[in-house]
Design an enzyme around this catalytic site. Structure first.
Site, PDB file in Angstrom:
ATOM      1  N   HIS A   1       4.976  -6.540 -10.359  1.00  0.00           N
ATOM      2  CA  HIS A   1       5.117  -5.608 -10.497  1.00  0.00           C
ATOM      3  C   HIS A   1       5.323  -5.267 -12.509  1.00  0.00           C
ATOM      4  O   HIS A   1       6.420  -5.924 -12.034  1.00  0.00           O
ATOM      5  CB  HIS A   1       5.444  -4.221  -9.505  1.00  0.00           C
ATOM      6  CG  HIS A   1       5.260  -2.911 -10.463  1.00  0.00           C
ATOM      7  ND1 HIS A   1       4.119  -2.899  -9.260  1.00  0.00           N
ATOM      8  CD2 HIS A   1       5.847  -1.704  -9.870  1.00  0.00           C
ATOM      9  CE1 HIS A   1       4.116  -0.635  -9.660  1.00  0.00           C
ATOM     10  NE2 HIS A   1       4.679  -0.701 -10.645  1.00  0.00           N
TER      11      HIS A   1
ATOM     12  N   LEU B   1       4.862  -0.008  -0.504  1.00  0.00           N
ATOM     13  CA  LEU B   1       3.830   0.043  -1.816  1.00  0.00           C
ATOM     14  C   LEU B   1       4.699  -0.327  -2.554  1.00  0.00           C
ATOM     15  O   LEU B   1       5.441   0.241  -3.222  1.00  0.00           O
ATOM     16  CB  LEU B   1       2.822   0.681  -2.149  1.00  0.00           C
ATOM     17  CG  LEU B   1       1.961   0.526  -3.113  1.00  0.00           C
ATOM     18  CD1 LEU B   1       1.312  -0.409  -3.362  1.00  0.00           C
ATOM     19  CD2 LEU B   1       0.815   2.246  -4.236  1.00  0.00           C
ATOM     20  N   ASP B   2       4.860  -1.473  -2.976  1.00  0.00           N
ATOM     21  CA  ASP B   2       5.567  -2.240  -4.326  1.00  0.00           C
ATOM     22  C   ASP B   2       7.749  -1.839  -4.012  1.00  0.00           C
ATOM     23  O   ASP B   2       8.221  -1.390  -4.354  1.00  0.00           O
ATOM     24  CB  ASP B   2       5.366  -1.590  -5.712  1.00  0.00           C
ATOM     25  CG  ASP B   2       4.124  -1.420  -5.940  1.00  0.00           C
ATOM     26  OD1 ASP B   2       3.726  -2.654  -6.475  1.00  0.00           O
ATOM     27  OD2 ASP B   2       3.558  -0.359  -6.449  1.00  0.00           O
TER      28      ASP B   2
END
Ligand code: GRF
Length: 227
Positions: A118, A153-154
């Site tokens: 990311h 998420l992430d």
């Protein structure tokens, strides 16, 4: 007949991409050179036009597209994707610019054996437009994080981060290029550790060589201390 360099290695990687695949290329290169002790068993994309599929083809790696637009919902796409992946029996599933939000069932199935990269210093800026957000916030540093994937998420535990300095003249494009260059260093590193059996996720924490690491992961620090 001689074996190809990849046939003598043990770990099997399946890499998911949606775009150009420059991170994929760094992993293919790492496997081809022997730096990563693994074979890229398949490259799969939700986008039939993804440049990453071509990169795989050039290296003779099986490459497949499964277009999410052909599915009624997220669950049925993830189910089909998972069947495709499991057909290659991977040890590790690698998200390399795979631009899909994954269902919890999918993620749970690969818990501890799926990684993502990311383009931010997580936990800062999960989601999209990370560089723009860092610039708008007036941050002095930016970077990228390799982490295990969990349903948030992430939000999975970090393995390794690269930090770069934001210069006064940086814009979104220049910052993205600067960070991407270091993504290509930290992703092969994390995958190598995993393939060498040095890296595990246990109870949502990362261990390298049997030792817990800090919540930020191991910092690959590209910011020189000012003299
Ligand atoms: C990278 O910036 C990565 O961090 C993010 O998506 C981008 C993919 O770039 N998840 P590429 O396709 O690997 O060139």
């Amino acid at each position: 007949m001689t074996d190809s360099p990849q046939s003598s290695v043990n770990k099997r990687l399946v890499i998911l991409v949606s775009g150009s695949g420059s991170n994929l290329q760094s992993l293919i290169d790492g496997c081809e050179s022997g730096y990563i002790d693994a074979t890229v068993s398949a490259v799969i994309s939700n986008n039939p036009e993804a440049g990453g599929l071509e990169r795989a083809a050039k290296s003779g790696i099986p490459n497949l597209a499964i277009d999410h637009r052909a599915f009624d919902n997220r669950e049925s796409f993830d189910q089909a994707l998972s069947e495709l992946i499991d057909g290659f029996s991977p040890d590790l599933v690698i998200l390399a610019g795979f631009m899909r939000i994954l269902t919890a069932n999918f993620v749970d199935h690969y818990l501890g054996r799926m990684m993502n990269i990311h383009p931010s210093l997580l936990p800062a800026y999960p989601g999209l437009h990370t560089h723009r957000r860092a610039l708008e916030a007036g941050d002095k540093k930016a970077g990228a994080t390799v982490h295990f994937v969990t349903p948030e998420l992430d939000g999975g535990p970090s393995i390794i981060q690269a930090q770069v300095e934001i210069d006064n003249h940086d814009n979104e494009g220049s910052l993205a290029s600067k960070v991407l260059a270091f993504e290509h260093k930290i992703y092969p590193e994390a995958v190598k550790w995993f393939c060498d059996g040095r890296l595990v996720m246990e109870n949502n924490h990362v261990k390298v060589d049997n030792r817990s690491i800090s919540d930020s992961g191991i910092i690959y620090n590209l910011i020189e201390p000012s003299s």
